[in-house]
Design an enzyme around this catalytic site. Structure first.
Site, PDB file in Angstrom:
ATOM      1  N   ASP A 227      -9.586  -0.070   4.480  1.00 30.59           N
ATOM      2  CA  ASP A 227      -9.073   1.261   4.833  1.00 30.59           C
ATOM      3  C   ASP A 227      -7.933   1.150   5.846  1.00 30.59           C
ATOM      4  O   ASP A 227      -6.909   1.816   5.730  1.00 30.59           O
ATOM      5  CB  ASP A 227     -10.202   2.170   5.351  1.00 30.59           C
ATOM      6  N   ASP A 251      -6.696  -3.208  -6.602  1.00 30.01           N
ATOM      7  CA  ASP A 251      -6.207  -2.182  -7.518  1.00 30.01           C
ATOM      8  C   ASP A 251      -5.542  -1.053  -6.721  1.00 30.01           C
ATOM      9  O   ASP A 251      -4.414  -0.631  -6.999  1.00 30.01           O
ATOM     10  CB  ASP A 251      -7.415  -1.652  -8.319  1.00 30.01           C
TER      11      ASP A 251
END
Ligand code: NAD
Length: 370
Positions: A227, A251
């Protein structure tokens, strides 16, 4: 003269064949001007293969891919194939290639071109000179882990996916990252969620141990939670050199990093497998974009992502660093000269066609090599 550089082109569907034609021009240029030649063969994949053989890739084409030094893949798919079963859909051809070639390391560079800084939503000073490489694990993790699917749980339905990594799966992708960093700025950031995921702790420990014991003391290794990495990519992306991460985070983060640079028509990628007993690494190179059915057949496609994918093949499969540099510099030159396909057009500019862009790159190569 016969060449021992074996290249399989799989143009596929939609704009795939259109952008592959432009690679042919550069291959011809290299043959003529650099005395570098390739044994190039071409075959069907995706919808084109389904139309011919009833499968998204035939066994014979698969054999050629396994034997090639590098596979150059255009794009697959189109609305006419959307109702086919999963196993014969165009995408099944790409998935089979990835699986059987065991392409576990996906490389996505995010490089900005000065002439296109305005195409990014970020401020020019944040992205000018950006050159980062995301190495994503591609064949394991939560997209493949078992068990998966619907279950009955305490009398109710629930659905699960499983994040799973073996030590060997982490080590082999981290090795690729360390080796690539050594040819760049010698810095690797390993990304996971060790604060909340057991696999994240295992990923971090495995990468740390490999760094210490694998002869990588010349590489600076850092760790970051996924994050935070997403945040840092838009706050200060130039702090990164090579990022290595798992399938799911890769991804997401590679798409995030890609958009730092602006346009889908500019983004190359490489997928690498293990080095075999002959010292050869199976590899597939493809633009990040799809088959773009909305512009197919109109000469509007930007061939630069495909040409930059070819440059990656020169660099990683054929060790032709100088030639890879030449192609990348020619792309810079063409953009600096204001040549634009419609997807990267600025206000008041006139677009050039796919073929004109390919010609412009060859002319820039001529000037560079003069
Ligand atoms: P897409 O990447 O094909 O197109 C998205 C948008 O970007 C379109 O407006 C398109 O015109 C534009 N675009 C893409 N590449 C461009 C280029 N080189 N030059 C100029 N403009 C470009 O994605 P999509 O529309 O979501 O998918 C279309 C088809 O492609 C679908 O069948 C999808 O399954 C397939 N697809 C294939 C791959 C692949 O082969 N690896 C990847 C993504 C999508």
């Amino acid at each position: 003269m016969a060449s021992n550089k074996n290249l399989l082109m799989l143009p596929g569907d939609g704009i795939g064949p259109e952008v592959c034609v432009e690679v042919r021009k550069v291959l011809d240029w290299m043959d003529r001007r650099r005395a570098v030649s390739f044994d190039v063969s071409e075959d069907l994949v995706g919808g084109a293969a389904y139309d011919a053989h009833g499968a998204a890739i035939s066994d014979a084409t698969m054999d050629k891919a396994m034997a090639a030094d590098a596979v150059l893949f255009g794009a697959v798919g189109g609305p006419q194939y959307d109702k086919l079963g999963w196993d014969v859909r165009p995408e099944a051809g790409l998935l089979r290639l990835r699986k059987e070639m065991d392409l576990f390391a996906n490389l996505r560079p995010a490089v900005t071109f000065d002439a296109l800084l305005d195409a990014s939503t970020l401020k020019p000073e944040v992205i000018r000179g950006l050159d980062i490489l995301i190495v994503r694990e591609l064949t394991a993790g939560v997209y493949f882990g078992e068990p998966r699917g619907l279950q009955e749980w305490n009398g109710a339905e629930r659905c699960i996916d499983t994040q799973a990594y073996t030590k060997a799966e982490i080590e082999r992708v981290a090795e690729v990252a360390f080796d690539l960093a050594r040819k760049r700025n010698s810095k690797v950031t390993s990304v996971e969620k060790a604060n909340v995921m057991k696999t994240g702790v295992f990923w971090r420990e495995t990468v740390t141990a490999l760094h210490a014991a694998g002869g990588y003391s010349d590489i600076e290794l850092g760790h970051m939670y996924a994050d935070n990495c997403a945040m840092q990519l838009v706050r200060n992306p130039k702090q990164f050199d090579v990022i290595v991460t798992d399938n799911l985070f890769g991804d997401l983060l590679s798409d995030c990093a890609a958009m730092l640079t602006g346009s889908l028509g500019m983004l190359p990628s490489a997928s690498l497998g293990a080095i075999d007993e002959t010292g050869r690494r199976k590899a597939l190179y493809e633009p990040v974009h799809g088959s773009a059915p909305d512009i197919a057949g109109q000469g509007k496609a930007n061939p630069l992502a495909m040409l930059l994918s070819f440059a990656m093949a020169l660099r990683y499969s054929f060790d032709l660093q100088e030639d890879a540099d030449l192609v990348e510099q020619a792309v810079q030159d063409v953009l600096s000269a204001g040549k634009r396909t419609a997807d990267i057009l600025g206000a008041g500019e006139t677009p050039i066609s796919t073929a004109q862009m390919g010609d412009a790159v060859c002319e820039a190569l001529d000037r560079r090599a003069a």
